[in-house]
Write a protein that holds these residues in place. Sequence first.
Motif, short mmCIF file in Angstrom:
data_model
loop_
_atom_site.label_atom_id
_atom_site.label_comp_id
_atom_site.label_asym_id
_atom_site.label_seq_id
_atom_site.Cartn_x
_atom_site.Cartn_y
_atom_site.Cartn_z
N ASP A 41 0.82 -1.21 0.00
CA ASP A 41 0.00 0.00 0.00
C ASP A 41 0.86 1.27 0.00
O ASP A 41 0.55 2.23 -0.71
N ILE A 44 2.35 1.68 -3.52
CA ILE A 44 1.32 2.16 -4.45
C ILE A 44 1.11 3.66 -4.27
O ILE A 44 1.07 4.42 -5.24
N ARG A 48 1.81 6.45 -7.11
CA ARG A 48 0.71 7.31 -7.57
C ARG A 48 1.04 8.77 -7.36
O ARG A 48 0.74 9.61 -8.22
N SER A 53 0.32 5.45 -13.17
CA SER A 53 -1.01 4.86 -13.10
C SER A 53 -0.87 3.35 -13.23
O SER A 53 0.07 2.85 -13.84
N THR A 56 -4.24 -2.40 -13.14
CA THR A 56 -5.26 -3.16 -12.41
C THR A 56 -5.43 -2.56 -11.03
O THR A 56 -4.66 -1.70 -10.62
N GLU A 57 -6.43 -3.06 -10.34
CA GLU A 57 -6.58 -2.78 -8.91
C GLU A 57 -5.78 -3.86 -8.17
O GLU A 57 -5.31 -4.82 -8.76
N VAL A 58 -5.65 -3.72 -6.86
CA VAL A 58 -4.97 -4.73 -6.05
C VAL A 58 -5.78 -6.02 -6.10
O VAL A 58 -7.01 -6.01 -5.96
N ARG A 65 -0.75 -10.26 -2.15
CA ARG A 65 -1.48 -9.23 -2.90
C ARG A 65 -0.59 -8.69 -4.00
O ARG A 65 0.62 -8.61 -3.84
N ILE A 67 -0.47 -5.87 -7.72
CA ILE A 67 -1.04 -4.86 -8.60
C ILE A 67 -0.10 -4.75 -9.80
O ILE A 67 1.10 -4.99 -9.66
#
Length: 90
Positions: A41, A44, A48, A53, A56-58, A65, A67
Amino acid sequence: MVRGRLRLLLSGPASSGSRATPKETAVPGGNRIHLTYDDLDAEIARLRSAGLSFRTEVVSGPGGRQILLADPAGNLIELFQPAHRATGQP
């Protein structure tokens, strides 16, 4: 397989790597660069804030997990946090 700092990961049928890559993110060959993080997290959020960008989403799976984002040449890069380091997972 591990050789020095290089790891080759093979995705089993229950892994998130076995899921189909969305067509808009797929690249020929289906290969990815795989980078592991202790705090996905935070990475990410850092990327960002730098203007990157994600494709995908997580996605969460039994191994952790992930991305996806793409480098300037369109190669997929997977940012991954193993389950033993993922928040809320054993």
